[in-house]
Design a protein around this motif. Structure first.
Motif, PDB file in Angstrom:
ATOM      1  N   ALA A 147      86.681  44.839  22.276  1.00  0.00           N
ATOM      2  CA  ALA A 147      85.633  45.594  21.593  1.00  0.00           C
ATOM      3  C   ALA A 147      84.326  45.605  22.377  1.00  0.00           C
ATOM      4  CB  ALA A 147      85.392  45.010  20.195  1.00  0.00           C
ATOM      5  N   LYS A 148      84.375  45.183  23.655  1.00  0.00           N
ATOM      6  CA  LYS A 148      83.153  45.150  24.467  1.00  0.00           C
ATOM      7  C   LYS A 148      82.537  46.531  24.602  1.00  0.00           C
ATOM      8  CE  LYS A 148      80.307  42.693  26.985  1.00  0.00           C
ATOM      9  NZ  LYS A 148      79.197  43.641  26.953  1.00  0.00           N
ATOM     10  N   ASN A 149      83.367  47.544  24.741  1.00  0.00           N
ATOM     11  CA  ASN A 149      82.848  48.911  24.808  1.00  0.00           C
ATOM     12  C   ASN A 149      82.133  49.300  23.519  1.00  0.00           C
ATOM     13  OD1 ASN A 149      83.768  49.351  27.386  1.00  0.00           O
ATOM     14  ND2 ASN A 149      85.707  50.273  26.730  1.00  0.00           N
ATOM     15  N   VAL A 150      82.630  48.751  22.413  1.00  0.00           N
ATOM     16  CA  VAL A 150      81.991  49.001  21.116  1.00  0.00           C
ATOM     17  C   VAL A 150      80.568  48.463  21.143  1.00  0.00           C
ATOM     18  CG1 VAL A 150      82.090  48.540  18.641  1.00  0.00           C
ATOM     19  CG2 VAL A 150      84.210  48.828  19.928  1.00  0.00           C
ATOM     20  N   GLU A 151      80.437  47.207  21.571  1.00  0.00           N
ATOM     21  CA  GLU A 151      79.118  46.581  21.628  1.00  0.00           C
ATOM     22  C   GLU A 151      78.174  47.370  22.533  1.00  0.00           C
ATOM     23  OE1 GLU A 151      76.993  42.310  22.775  1.00  0.00           O
ATOM     24  OE2 GLU A 151      79.159  42.557  23.026  1.00  0.00           O
ATOM     25  N   ASP A 152      78.631  47.687  23.731  1.00  0.00           N
ATOM     26  CA  ASP A 152      77.779  48.403  24.688  1.00  0.00           C
ATOM     27  C   ASP A 152      77.346  49.768  24.147  1.00  0.00           C
ATOM     28  OD1 ASP A 152      78.154  46.250  26.356  1.00  0.00           O
ATOM     29  OD2 ASP A 152      79.687  47.233  27.588  1.00  0.00           O
ATOM     30  N   LYS A 153      78.292  50.472  23.559  1.00  0.00           N
ATOM     31  CA  LYS A 153      77.998  51.815  23.048  1.00  0.00           C
ATOM     32  C   LYS A 153      77.005  51.754  21.888  1.00  0.00           C
ATOM     33  CE  LYS A 153      80.005  55.259  23.917  1.00  0.00           C
ATOM     34  NZ  LYS A 153      79.723  56.371  24.865  1.00  0.00           N
ATOM     35  N   LEU A 154      77.217  50.798  20.976  1.00  0.00           N
ATOM     36  CA  LEU A 154      76.323  50.693  19.814  1.00  0.00           C
ATOM     37  C   LEU A 154      74.924  50.253  20.224  1.00  0.00           C
ATOM     38  CD1 LEU A 154      78.747  49.145  17.167  1.00  0.00           C
ATOM     39  CD2 LEU A 154      77.923  51.496  17.291  1.00  0.00           C
ATOM     40  N   ARG A 155      74.829  49.335  21.175  1.00  0.00           N
ATOM     41  CA  ARG A 155      73.501  48.926  21.640  1.00  0.00           C
ATOM     42  C   ARG A 155      72.786  50.105  22.299  1.00  0.00           C
ATOM     43  NH1 ARG A 155      72.546  43.658  20.928  1.00  0.00           N
ATOM     44  NH2 ARG A 155      74.292  42.175  20.900  1.00  0.00           N
ATOM     45  N   ALA A 156      73.544  50.890  23.033  1.00  0.00           N
ATOM     46  CA  ALA A 156      72.955  52.072  23.683  1.00  0.00           C
ATOM     47  C   ALA A 156      72.468  53.082  22.654  1.00  0.00           C
ATOM     48  CB  ALA A 156      73.977  52.721  24.607  1.00  0.00           C
ATOM     49  N   LEU A 157      73.087  53.067  21.480  1.00  0.00           N
ATOM     50  CA  LEU A 157      72.690  53.999  20.415  1.00  0.00           C
ATOM     51  C   LEU A 157      71.608  53.419  19.504  1.00  0.00           C
ATOM     52  CD1 LEU A 157      76.218  55.362  19.415  1.00  0.00           C
ATOM     53  CD2 LEU A 157      74.407  56.603  20.643  1.00  0.00           C
ATOM     54  N   GLY A 158      71.070  52.221  19.873  1.00  0.00           N
ATOM     55  CA  GLY A 158      70.009  51.620  19.075  1.00  0.00           C
ATOM     56  C   GLY A 158      70.503  50.833  17.875  1.00  0.00           C
ATOM     57  N   LEU A 159      71.794  50.453  17.889  1.00  0.00           N
ATOM     58  CA  LEU A 159      72.361  49.713  16.757  1.00  0.00           C
ATOM     59  C   LEU A 159      72.600  48.243  17.117  1.00  0.00           C
ATOM     60  CD1 LEU A 159      74.920  52.413  15.594  1.00  0.00           C
ATOM     61  CD2 LEU A 159      72.749  51.835  14.505  1.00  0.00           C
ATOM     62  N   GLY A 160      71.763  47.722  18.022  1.00  0.00           N
ATOM     63  CA  GLY A 160      71.918  46.339  18.466  1.00  0.00           C
ATOM     64  C   GLY A 160      71.788  45.320  17.359  1.00  0.00           C
ATOM     65  N   SER A 161      70.942  45.594  16.359  1.00  0.00           N
ATOM     66  CA  SER A 161      70.755  44.625  15.268  1.00  0.00           C
ATOM     67  C   SER A 161      72.043  44.454  14.468  1.00  0.00           C
ATOM     68  CB  SER A 161      69.612  45.061  14.344  1.00  0.00           C
ATOM     69  OG  SER A 161      69.894  46.308  13.745  1.00  0.00           O
ATOM     70  N   GLU A 162      72.796  45.534  14.303  1.00  0.00           N
ATOM     71  CA  GLU A 162      74.079  45.435  13.603  1.00  0.00           C
ATOM     72  C   GLU A 162      75.053  44.580  14.400  1.00  0.00           C
ATOM     73  OE1 GLU A 162      76.042  48.843  11.979  1.00  0.00           O
ATOM     74  OE2 GLU A 162      74.160  49.919  11.697  1.00  0.00           O
ATOM     75  N   VAL A 163      75.053  44.775  15.693  1.00  0.00           N
ATOM     76  CA  VAL A 163      75.922  43.990  16.565  1.00  0.00           C
ATOM     77  C   VAL A 163      75.552  42.503  16.485  1.00  0.00           C
ATOM     78  CG1 VAL A 163      76.619  43.556  18.951  1.00  0.00           C
ATOM     79  CG2 VAL A 163      76.332  45.908  18.143  1.00  0.00           C
ATOM     80  N   ASP A 164      74.261  42.213  16.549  1.00  0.00           N
ATOM     81  CA  ASP A 164      73.788  40.826  16.499  1.00  0.00           C
ATOM     82  C   ASP A 164      74.181  40.148  15.191  1.00  0.00           C
ATOM     83  OD1 ASP A 164      72.675  41.096  19.006  1.00  0.00           O
ATOM     84  OD2 ASP A 164      70.669  41.594  18.244  1.00  0.00           O
TER      85      ASP A 164
END
Length: 234
Positions: free
Chosen positions: A80-97
């Motif tokens: 799911a690393k691509n998931v993390e990278d893509k979401l952070r790029a879309l400004g959804l880093g807080s959800e990932v964290d």
């Protein structure tokens, strides 16, 4: 001769000194008052292992035991690393964290259950097991525990982690993250078994810490805190 060989291997396990120093220590013991039996030596090894495992478990079962330890922190699954990278790029880093933190909280929640399993495995050590560990390579004690407890740890951890994931809202955060990702056009959908992933990573982290405690007792005389440990290994 048997006594000499046994004492020498015992010293190899609990010393990082050079070969000449090890022989000297063995000779000193054999020429002095090495007044302990194989049973006492085996019991001392059990004490050392129990001391190390209990300490290791206590450290990681506390708040941030996994989350703030870079050696064992549970990351996003590799698939799911691509998931993390893509979401952070879309400004959804807080959800990932939030998702990552909740995975580690679930592991911390389950870790304390390992203590009884480890202690039972250690108490079941035979004298021959102890000798094999003493004669074995660095990390032999941790490897023994890994072989003899992983199945039971997995069975014990899995339902606890499953419940913990729900309790700390990991399931919700993970669902939110995966839902956000899987809505992105043209991406390959990811479907990870979260409970199985966290269970495995939690157990892996546990053995990382046990190995560190084994090395500490081996190298650090100050870590031998009982009279029997001092008698046998000093």
């Amino acid at each position: 001769m048997k006594r000499y060989t046994y004492l020498l291997t015992l010293l190899v396990f609990f010393s990082c000194a050079g070969e000449a120093q090890i022989f000297k220590k063995a000779q000193d013991l054999l020429g002095g008052n090495a007044a302990f039996t194989k049973e006492e030596a085996a019991n001392a090894l059990k004490q050392a292992l129990e001391q190390g495992t209990v300490k290791g478990v206590d450290v990681i079962s506390q708040l941030d035991g996994y989350y703030k330890n870079p050696e064992i922190k549970i990351p996003f699954p590799q698939e799911a690393k691509n998931v993390e990278d893509k979401l952070r790029a879309l400004g959804l880093g807080s959800e990932v964290d939030k998702a990552v933190e909740s995975l580690n909280r679930a592991a911390e929640d389950a870790a304390s259950e390992a203590k009884d399993i480890f202690v039972a495995a250690i108490k079941g050590l035979t004298i021959q097991d102890a000798i094999n560990i003493v004669k074995g390579e660095e990390g032999a004690a941790t490897q023994y525990l890994e072989r003899n407890t992983t199945s039971e740890l997995t069975a014990k951890f899995s339902p606890i982690i499953d419940a913990s994931l729900k309790k700390v809202d990991a399931t919700k955060y993970w669902g939110d993250v995966m839902g956000s990702y899987n809505k992105i056009p043209f991406v390959k959908k990811v479907d990870t078994d979260l409970t199985a992933y966290v269970t495995q990573k939690a157990i892996d982290g546990l053995f990382v810490m046990i190995a560190k405690e084994e090395l500490n007792i081996r190298e650090n005389p100050g870590a031998r805190t009982t009279e029997l440990l001092k008698k046998v290994f000093n």
